[in-house]
Design an enzyme around this catalytic site. Sequence first.
Site, PDB file in Angstrom:
ATOM      1  N   LYS A  70       0.812  -1.224   0.000  1.00 42.02           N
ATOM      2  CA  LYS A  70       0.000   0.000   0.000  1.00 42.02           C
ATOM      3  C   LYS A  70       0.846   1.275   0.000  1.00 42.02           C
ATOM      4  O   LYS A  70       0.400   2.312  -0.479  1.00 42.02           O
ATOM      5  CB  LYS A  70      -0.933   0.015   1.217  1.00 42.02           C
ATOM      6  CG  LYS A  70      -2.046  -1.002   1.114  1.00 42.02           C
ATOM      7  CD  LYS A  70      -2.943  -0.972   2.331  1.00 42.02           C
ATOM      8  CE  LYS A  70      -3.929  -2.113   2.289  1.00 42.02           C
ATOM      9  NZ  LYS A  70      -4.801  -2.171   3.450  1.00 42.02           N
ATOM     10  N   ASN A  91      -4.925   2.097  -1.313  1.00 47.92           N
ATOM     11  CA  ASN A  91      -5.477   0.739  -1.353  1.00 47.92           C
ATOM     12  C   ASN A  91      -6.360   0.519  -2.574  1.00 47.92           C
ATOM     13  O   ASN A  91      -6.828  -0.592  -2.792  1.00 47.92           O
ATOM     14  CB  ASN A  91      -6.250   0.399  -0.067  1.00 47.92           C
ATOM     15  CG  ASN A  91      -7.578   1.094  -0.003  1.00 47.92           C
ATOM     16  OD1 ASN A  91      -7.629   2.310   0.150  1.00 47.92           O
ATOM     17  ND2 ASN A  91      -8.662   0.348  -0.149  1.00 47.92           N
ATOM     18  N   ASP A 106      -9.749   2.646   2.705  1.00 45.84           N
ATOM     19  CA  ASP A 106      -9.679   1.990   4.019  1.00 45.84           C
ATOM     20  C   ASP A 106     -10.162   2.948   5.109  1.00 45.84           C
ATOM     21  O   ASP A 106     -10.843   2.542   6.056  1.00 45.84           O
ATOM     22  CB  ASP A 106      -8.224   1.599   4.352  1.00 45.84           C
ATOM     23  CG  ASP A 106      -7.785   0.333   3.638  1.00 45.84           C
ATOM     24  OD1 ASP A 106      -8.660  -0.454   3.236  1.00 45.84           O
ATOM     25  OD2 ASP A 106      -6.566   0.132   3.488  1.00 45.84           O
ATOM     26  N   ALA A 130       1.743  -0.349  12.616  1.00 52.11           N
ATOM     27  CA  ALA A 130       1.834   0.971  11.967  1.00 52.11           C
ATOM     28  C   ALA A 130       2.262   0.808  10.510  1.00 52.11           C
ATOM     29  O   ALA A 130       2.985   1.645   9.970  1.00 52.11           O
ATOM     30  CB  ALA A 130       2.804   1.872  12.731  1.00 52.11           C
ATOM     31  N   GLY A 131       1.834  -0.288   9.880  1.00 53.10           N
ATOM     32  CA  GLY A 131       2.064  -0.485   8.438  1.00 53.10           C
ATOM     33  C   GLY A 131       0.997   0.294   7.682  1.00 53.10           C
ATOM     34  O   GLY A 131       0.366   1.214   8.227  1.00 53.10           O
ATOM     35  N   ARG A 154       6.199  -3.264  16.046  1.00 54.32           N
ATOM     36  CA  ARG A 154       7.478  -3.987  16.197  1.00 54.32           C
ATOM     37  C   ARG A 154       8.651  -3.093  15.787  1.00 54.32           C
ATOM     38  O   ARG A 154       9.627  -2.977  16.512  1.00 54.32           O
ATOM     39  CB  ARG A 154       7.434  -5.253  15.337  1.00 54.32           C
ATOM     40  CG  ARG A 154       8.707  -6.040  15.356  1.00 54.32           C
ATOM     41  CD  ARG A 154       8.590  -7.259  14.490  1.00 54.32           C
ATOM     42  NE  ARG A 154       8.316  -6.916  13.082  1.00 54.32           N
ATOM     43  CZ  ARG A 154       8.212  -7.807  12.113  1.00 54.32           C
ATOM     44  NH1 ARG A 154       8.355  -9.088  12.381  1.00 54.32           N
ATOM     45  NH2 ARG A 154       7.955  -7.435  10.871  1.00 54.32           N
ATOM     46  N   THR A 155       8.527  -2.447  14.622  1.00 51.57           N
ATOM     47  CA  THR A 155       9.568  -1.507  14.193  1.00 51.57           C
ATOM     48  C   THR A 155       9.175  -0.124  14.717  1.00 51.57           C
ATOM     49  O   THR A 155       8.261   0.519  14.189  1.00 51.57           O
ATOM     50  CB  THR A 155       9.668  -1.476  12.648  1.00 51.57           C
ATOM     51  OG1 THR A 155       9.730  -2.818  12.178  1.00 51.57           O
ATOM     52  CG2 THR A 155      10.884  -0.710  12.180  1.00 51.57           C
ATOM     53  N   TYR A 226     -10.065 -10.623   8.606  1.00 56.05           N
ATOM     54  CA  TYR A 226     -11.402 -11.233   8.455  1.00 56.05           C
ATOM     55  C   TYR A 226     -11.323 -12.710   8.066  1.00 56.05           C
ATOM     56  O   TYR A 226     -12.319 -13.417   8.076  1.00 56.05           O
ATOM     57  CB  TYR A 226     -12.219 -10.464   7.399  1.00 56.05           C
ATOM     58  CG  TYR A 226     -11.563 -10.457   6.045  1.00 56.05           C
ATOM     59  CD1 TYR A 226     -10.718  -9.415   5.678  1.00 56.05           C
ATOM     60  CD2 TYR A 226     -11.745 -11.513   5.156  1.00 56.05           C
ATOM     61  CE1 TYR A 226     -10.076  -9.419   4.455  1.00 56.05           C
ATOM     62  CE2 TYR A 226     -11.097 -11.528   3.936  1.00 56.05           C
ATOM     63  CZ  TYR A 226     -10.271 -10.478   3.591  1.00 56.05           C
ATOM     64  OH  TYR A 226      -9.628 -10.510   2.379  1.00 56.05           O
TER      65      TYR A 226
HETATM   66  P1  ATR Z   1      -0.471  -3.597   5.753  1.00 54.81           P
HETATM   67  O1  ATR Z   1      -0.511  -2.787   4.513  1.00 54.81           O
HETATM   68  O2  ATR Z   1      -1.551  -4.639   5.768  1.00 54.81           O
HETATM   69  O3  ATR Z   1      -0.481  -2.791   7.009  1.00 54.81           O
HETATM   70  P2  ATR Z   1       2.320  -3.895   6.166  1.00 54.81           P
HETATM   71  O4  ATR Z   1       2.509  -2.461   5.804  1.00 54.81           O
HETATM   72  O5  ATR Z   1       3.307  -4.902   5.665  1.00 54.81           O
HETATM   73  O6  ATR Z   1       0.914  -4.408   5.694  1.00 54.81           O
HETATM   74  O7  ATR Z   1       2.238  -3.967   7.773  1.00 54.81           O
HETATM   75  C1  ATR Z   1       2.209  -5.165   8.482  1.00 54.81           C
HETATM   76  C2  ATR Z   1       2.141  -4.863   9.984  1.00 54.81           C
HETATM   77  O8  ATR Z   1       2.235  -6.093  10.719  1.00 54.81           O
HETATM   78  C3  ATR Z   1       3.305  -3.997  10.467  1.00 54.81           C
HETATM   79  O9  ATR Z   1       2.861  -3.238  11.565  1.00 54.81           O
HETATM   80  C4  ATR Z   1       4.304  -5.052  10.900  1.00 54.81           C
HETATM   81  O10 ATR Z   1       5.281  -4.625  11.806  1.00 54.81           O
HETATM   82  P3  ATR Z   1       6.672  -3.992  11.245  1.00 54.81           P
HETATM   83  O11 ATR Z   1       6.336  -2.591  10.864  1.00 54.81           O
HETATM   84  O12 ATR Z   1       7.602  -4.100  12.367  1.00 54.81           O
HETATM   85  O13 ATR Z   1       7.052  -4.823  10.064  1.00 54.81           O
HETATM   86  C5  ATR Z   1       3.378  -6.052  11.575  1.00 54.81           C
HETATM   87  N1  ATR Z   1       3.979  -7.371  11.681  1.00 54.81           N
HETATM   88  C6  ATR Z   1       4.118  -8.287  10.697  1.00 54.81           C
HETATM   89  N2  ATR Z   1       4.729  -9.402  11.182  1.00 54.81           N
HETATM   90  C7  ATR Z   1       4.961  -9.176  12.501  1.00 54.81           C
HETATM   91  C8  ATR Z   1       5.532  -9.937  13.561  1.00 54.81           C
HETATM   92  N3  ATR Z   1       5.996 -11.191  13.358  1.00 54.81           N
HETATM   93  N4  ATR Z   1       5.586  -9.385  14.787  1.00 54.81           N
HETATM   94  C9  ATR Z   1       5.119  -8.140  15.010  1.00 54.81           C
HETATM   95  N5  ATR Z   1       4.561  -7.359  14.055  1.00 54.81           N
HETATM   96  C10 ATR Z   1       4.472  -7.869  12.816  1.00 54.81           C
END
Ligand code: ATR
Length: 283
Positions: A70, A91, A106, A130-131, A154-155, A226
Amino acid sequence: MISQEMKILGLIGYPLEHSISFILHNFAFKQLKIPAIYLNIPIPLVNICKALEGLKYLPLYGVNVTIPYKELVISYVDEISTLAQRVKAVNTIAIREGRWYGDNTDVPGFIKTLEDLKLPKDIPYLVLGAGGAGRAIGFSLAEYGVQKIYITNRTKEKGENLIKDLKYYYPYLKLEIIPWEEKESFSEDSFVLINTTSLGLDGRTSPFKIDKFSKDKIYFVYDIIYNPYKTPLIIQAENLKIPWKNGLDMLIYQGIFAWKNWFGIIPPFDLLKKEGEEYLCAF
Ligand code: ATR
């Protein structure tokens, strides 16, 4: 019936096994007699840049974008809505004469579900992730009028960036970052928990240990996944009799709002909800 006038639409993301968008859109096309077809277009990360460049030469009518593209897709659109620019997440894309117009449905989709649920604005919200989706949820909560938002990711840097962007557009909003490892030490009296991470898509992982909290501390659990219909997080909430919601309504709203840019109409929510529930509960 496949015909020459068929408009081609689809979903770009990876992986796409969990997605039911193609079920819903194709069902709506059939019901509303729109000559169009909606395909899953899974593209692994190593190929995404070349694939997007190539897709721009294909006669597509519209695409939706999901995990994890996205944010990345923004640099491929020719025009972007103010909202998508703010959220930094696209999106949905409408394509006219080869020009890609990126938008974010979204945010209005999620806000609609908050209104339907009548969730309170005067208690804090804890957002996991926060992705691209997490950013949309953060902006939706701010726009809905929530007064205090905690974000944990996580990040950490991505969480901080989201807070910085929200502060810029909503200076009076109370915002705080919580370190990912400390999220279960959250000490607000009553709060709404929202999962926007992909943890739970596998049907096994939970992003949050609800059982570390007394039942009355968590007012509501919202998981925007979902499929599975009930994630481990939702099952935990249900066991503790905490009210919950999954991401099906949000999926449907963002999908039907995308139709506005494509066809200038919005298909009926209830029709798609019934189809989505039947499909998901059939497994
Ligand atoms: P989307 O567009 O659906 O938000 P994304 O931008 O890839 O997809 O974001 C995925 C989210 O899930 C992020 O918050 C990611 O954390 P990071 O920013 O640290 O990558 C989180 N996520 C994915 N796998 C994870 C894991 N194993 N533990 C913790 N957070 C996770």
